[in-house]
Design an enzyme around this catalytic site. Structure first.
Site, PDB file in Angstrom:
ATOM      1  N   LYS A 114      21.039  39.141 -43.649  1.00  0.00           N
ATOM      2  CA  LYS A 114      20.763  37.743 -43.307  1.00  0.00           C
ATOM      3  C   LYS A 114      20.340  36.967 -44.546  1.00  0.00           C
ATOM      4  CE  LYS A 114      17.733  34.763 -40.510  1.00  0.00           C
ATOM      5  NZ  LYS A 114      16.658  34.685 -39.512  1.00  0.00           N
ATOM      6  N   ASP A 157      11.207  39.057 -37.719  1.00  0.00           N
ATOM      7  CA  ASP A 157      11.476  38.848 -39.141  1.00  0.00           C
ATOM      8  C   ASP A 157      10.169  39.047 -39.902  1.00  0.00           C
ATOM      9  OD1 ASP A 157      13.796  37.905 -37.892  1.00  0.00           O
ATOM     10  OD2 ASP A 157      14.149  36.380 -39.431  1.00  0.00           O
ATOM     11  N   LYS A 204      16.908  40.688 -45.242  1.00  0.00           N
ATOM     12  CA  LYS A 204      17.024  39.239 -45.296  1.00  0.00           C
ATOM     13  C   LYS A 204      16.523  38.765 -46.641  1.00  0.00           C
ATOM     14  CE  LYS A 204      14.891  35.287 -42.843  1.00  0.00           C
ATOM     15  NZ  LYS A 204      14.085  34.877 -41.676  1.00  0.00           N
TER      16      LYS A 204
END
Lengths: 316, 306
Positions: free
Chosen positions: B242, B143, B206
């Site tokens: 996400k 991430d 995300k």
């Protein structure tokens, strides 16, 4: 064109005090809503019922709360618990006193509502006065019951051992059907005086004072969520009041033995305490006592190691 | 050239579509009005649980905390049979090895934040080393955060190149690109950042680090989902989504599933393509699942702390 304005003209002249025709003013009726987390929402179910007094007069459209309203109220009560139980006892006392002040200030309104709900003037005045006094009584106890119910315990080891009461948590209450104001205040006050938060179902047939009392709470420094007031039917909600896993104690104020048995059974799910205040005459002197506070307290005992217990010279 | 058609044409990001803010907010609000009950609710809740990246990203994280989180990931609530595991555990690079070992062969992936999370204020070589370290420790997913400062300065090529470089450093690990929408300021910029990330090679986009408010909201997620949809129509490549931070109630999570279903379709309704970055959501979902099984409203007291 000018002919058509006759109707409104009479209203205007009446407003100036010079009109001859009486125009009856439209009364603005209060919407009786429920009280959750310091807010006054309507029931999520959209349902309502109309309680009627002995003369057959319709009192109001009152929210017929659902189990989801109860669930939301428990969430609010749980959220408020940490802050309320963590406050200094003296501060809780001040807030209960403030509630009494606000109630006193609205004395006439409550007397009026009680009379709408079949009380005589004398009975209504007595009930409101007692309700104010009861708040004052428990305001006084807020920072005193701890001394009464605490103890230092003799133990046969090198420990300083003491027990203190702590609030149990969220309490669900089905308030008395009669004494709709005094009964309500008599069951709420000891619960919150002890640092608990609560969800209360008001009297089904006489719900007006409970909702107005919510307005008193809302203007008296009581944090939102400490007291949540629902209106509706005990027959519909009683089982939810007692089988919610996040409720720590339940108080039921009627004599319905079927409901009492059901409550005893369901309370076993998470070992919540259940109390039936079903013999109580709320106007009597015995109906106020620090032992009502004690009902919703847990006793925590601490074993504090000490090097030499006899060194203190005490018999502990 | 004959092969030119297969090459990805990178558009001019300054010309990304503008977003109708009022329209997006209204559209997002519509998704919250769907009624999901009984069987479908239970299935939805299990799906939500299975999409969670159980996250701990605190300065105070210890090996013990991470091990406990991993145990929770494998055994969310053993009292009720048939409860799925979460999708992944999300930790800092220094905790990847601990998490990898604790999760063993459970099939739960280890996601690691990298690239000087959460600010992203570090030179590129440091970010690349950070990423390689996490991958070498065993991270299955990376991430990363984008450089919001450069993005605001209009240096889209810098942001693009950085994502591409991190993608390369990630190797086999899937790359989630955190836009930190709370710092971007407008839906137009969210859309633009989404496109930069996807064209640069992101496997997931995300919303947030969870360190900045506002974090994930339904409107901002909708903007990103629509960017994913348009990217899919243009290139035929699926990109995951996400939302992270601020989703702590099951009901809200179900609203998100409705949104994914109605914007992207069922192909995205699994943890390969949709994740929730959350920590407290898991317990709320578990409480709702137990409520569906027992008919009783639940208390947090009877669920493990995470």
């Amino acid at each position: 064109m000018s002919k058509t304005s006759v109707h409104t003209t009479s209203l205007h002249t009446n407003g100036n005090g010079t009109g001859t025709t009486e125009t009856k003013r439209l009364e603005v009726l209060k919407t009786y809503k429920i009280y959750i987390g310091g807010q006054f929402p309507r029931t999520e179910s959209g349902r309502y019922y109309i309680p009627v007094n002995n003369e057959g007069k319709k009192l109001a459209n009152v929210c017929l709360s659902s189990r989801k309203d109860f669930r939301n109220a428990v969430v609010a009560a749980r959220a408020a618990f940490g802050g309320w139980s963590g406050r200094a006892a003296f501060n809780r006392s001040q807030i209960l006193y403030r509630m009494a002040e606000m109630l006193e200030g609205r004395r006439m309104q409550f007397i009026d509502e009680l009379m709408q709900q079949d009380a005589s003037r004398a009975a209504a005045e007595k009930e409101v006065d007692l309700a104010v006094d009861r708040l004052i009584y428990y305001a006084g106890w807020c920072d005193k019951y701890q001394q009464l119910f605490s103890s230092v315990n003799p133990v046969a080891s090198s420990h300083f051992n003491f027990s203190v009461p702590e609030p149990t948590g969220v309490v669900s209450i089905i308030a008395p059907q009669q004494d709709s104001l005094l009964g309500l205040i008599s069951v709420i006050s000891p619960v919150i005086a002890g640092g608990n938060t609560c969800v209360v179902l008001a009297s089904e047939s006489k719900p007006l004072c409970a909702v107005t009392f919510a307005e008193v709470l809302n203007s008296s420094d009581l944090p939102g969520g400490v007291v949540n007031i629902l209106t509706g039917k005990p027959s519909e909600l009683a089982s939810w009041f007692v089988d919610h896993m996040d409720v720590n104690a339940t108080i039921y104020c009627e004599k319905d033995t079927d409901i009492q048995r059901m409550m005893r059974e369901k309370s076993a799910l998470n070992l919540k305490r259940v109390f039936f205040y079903d013999q109580t005459d709320w106007t009597a002197a015995e109906s106020q006592s620090p032992y009502f506070i004690f009902d919703t307290q847990e006793i925590k005992t601490t074993w504090h190691p000490v090097e030499n217990i006899a060194g203190a010279g005490g018999g502990y | 050239m004959a092969t030119a058609k297969s090459l990805l044409t990178v558009p001019d990001f300054a010309l990304s579509p503008r977003i109708d803010q009022v329209g997006v907010e209204e559209r997002a609000a519509r998704f919250t009005t769907r009624s999901i009950k009984k069987e479908s609710k239970l299935n939805g809740l299990k799906l939500v649980l299975n999409m969670i990246d159980l996250t701990t990203l605190e300065g105070k994280d210890t090996d013990g905390k991470v091990k406990q989180l991993c145990y929770k990931a494998i055994h969310p609530h053993d009292a009720v049979p048939g409860i799925p595991t979460v999708a992944a555990v999300c930790v800092y690079p220094s905790m990847v090895k601990v998490a990898k070992k604790a999760l063993g062969d459970s099939g739960i992936r280890v996601a690691s934040v990298a690239t000087a999370f959460p600010s992203g204020q570090a030179p590129r070589d440091v970010k690349i080393r950070d990423t390689r370290y996490a991958v070498n420790e065993g991270a299955d997913e990376i991430d990363m955060v984008i450089s919001r400062g450069k993005f605001h300065a209009g240096e889209y090529n810098f942001v693009f190149d950085e994502i591409a470089a991190i993608k390369e450093a990630s190797g086999e690990a899937r790359l989630k690109v955190i836009l930190e929408t709370g710092e971007l300021g407008s839906f137009d910029k969210v859309r633009r950042a989404s496109e930069i990330a996807m064209y640069a090679g992101a496997d997931f986009i995300k919303t947030s680090t969870g360190k900045i408010q506002p974090a994930a909201t339904m409107p901002v997620t909708l903007v990103m989902l629509e960017a994913i949809r348009d990217f899919y129509y243009k290139t035929g490549r699926m990109v995951g989504m996400k939302p992270a931070g601020g989703i702590s109630k099951s009901k809200l999570a179900l609203h998100y599933l409705v949104m994914v279903k109605e914007v992207l379709g069922e192909d995205w309704l699994n943890n390969e393509w949709f994740r929730f970055g959350a920590s407290s959501l898991a317990n709320d979902v578990l409480m709702q699942i137990v409520k569906e099984h027992t008919g009783l409203y639940q208390s947090g007291n009877y669920f493990s702390v995470d």
